[in-house]
Design an enzyme around this catalytic site. Sequence first.
Site, PDB file in Angstrom:
ATOM      1  N   SER A 127     -10.785  70.102  94.244  1.00 13.87           N
ATOM      2  CA  SER A 127     -11.289  71.456  94.466  1.00 13.87           C
ATOM      3  C   SER A 127     -10.211  72.354  95.043  1.00 13.87           C
ATOM      4  O   SER A 127      -9.344  71.913  95.820  1.00 13.87           O
ATOM      5  CB  SER A 127     -12.478  71.400  95.436  1.00 13.87           C
ATOM      6  OG  SER A 127     -12.824  72.680  95.905  1.00 13.87           O
ATOM      7  N   TYR A 152     -16.285  69.462 103.319  1.00 12.77           N
ATOM      8  CA  TYR A 152     -16.173  69.289 101.869  1.00 12.77           C
ATOM      9  C   TYR A 152     -14.706  69.281 101.444  1.00 12.77           C
ATOM     10  O   TYR A 152     -14.269  68.407 100.681  1.00 12.77           O
ATOM     11  CB  TYR A 152     -16.921  70.403 101.145  1.00 12.77           C
ATOM     12  CG  TYR A 152     -16.675  70.437  99.658  1.00 12.77           C
ATOM     13  CD1 TYR A 152     -17.143  69.403  98.844  1.00 12.77           C
ATOM     14  CD2 TYR A 152     -15.979  71.483  99.058  1.00 12.77           C
ATOM     15  CE1 TYR A 152     -16.912  69.417  97.466  1.00 12.77           C
ATOM     16  CE2 TYR A 152     -15.758  71.504  97.687  1.00 12.77           C
ATOM     17  CZ  TYR A 152     -16.226  70.479  96.903  1.00 12.77           C
ATOM     18  OH  TYR A 152     -15.996  70.495  95.542  1.00 12.77           O
TER      19      TYR A 152
END
Length: 322
Positions: A127, A152
């Site tokens: 990501s 995350y």
Amino acid sequence: MTILVTGGAGFIGTHLTKRLLDEGHIVLAVDNFCSNYDPELKRRNVANFKNQPGYYLFEGDIRESHFLHLLFGTYPVDAVIHLAGLAGVRPSLQKPAAYFDTNVTGTVTLLQTMQDFKVDKMVFASSSSVYGERNETPFRESDLIEGLASPYAISKRTGEMVIQNAHQLYGLNAYCLRFFTVYGPNQRPDMAISSFIRRLFAGERIQLFGTGQSVRDYTYVNDIVAGIVRAVERVSGFEIINLGSGRPIALIDLVRHLEYFTGRKARIEYRPDQLGDVSRTFADLSKAAQLLGYQPRVLLEEGLQRMVNGFQAEQTFLLEEK
């Protein structure tokens, strides 16, 4: 090629599955249909594949070694595309342990199984969140990673690191692809564009955090899928590669585009900055172009129009079903 796709019933996973099947690959799709959003949406995503030759769906969890060993022991896997994991910056602030368990422990368990069965090709969905808060743009894969802003982001960066370690120790060939804000039809309902479209048509307020000037590099799902497919075809050694559009836009401008395509005026509610969010993302795509021949083709305006059309078609279908 027989390709195992973890997270195969999700947003990106189902778009990827269609492309792989169209190209003649065998797809072993794995998903645990967890309740981070409505599992029925995922079941609808995969319904069209169930009778297609070369498609196999397995409901199971990548953290369960016995499940993975049974799967790898039954089917000759040539490569793994690892999309599975808990997604989203803001939810990770509320349940960080779950994110590390799924995104890190799950990845380690998968890597161990690949080693046991001598499967040496992986493409991993990382990501843009790993870049954290930074002023210098565009973001390059060679940038120093520090000051990650959310659990995350940390879980995704850790995934990259354990995969790199598997490359160093066992010769795993792996490309870690850093996705930049993927959008398109069937996008997760909690993500901004899907939520905005739904709220615009319902006449509900849209919440914008901060001043609406945060900038994101929105990337249409078909472009991401093209990059993934090229990566699994070419994976060799270990690389980290950005996949984005290279055309960042401010959040408030995104809303204005959606107003135009929906024909609805947004009722905007401004809220304080959200913990864990960063002010900007912007992908440097030169490495992706060099290694993958990657070139994003879908402009934001075209992608948003497709999403609005898809939403309207889905609402018409649901009305007809009643």
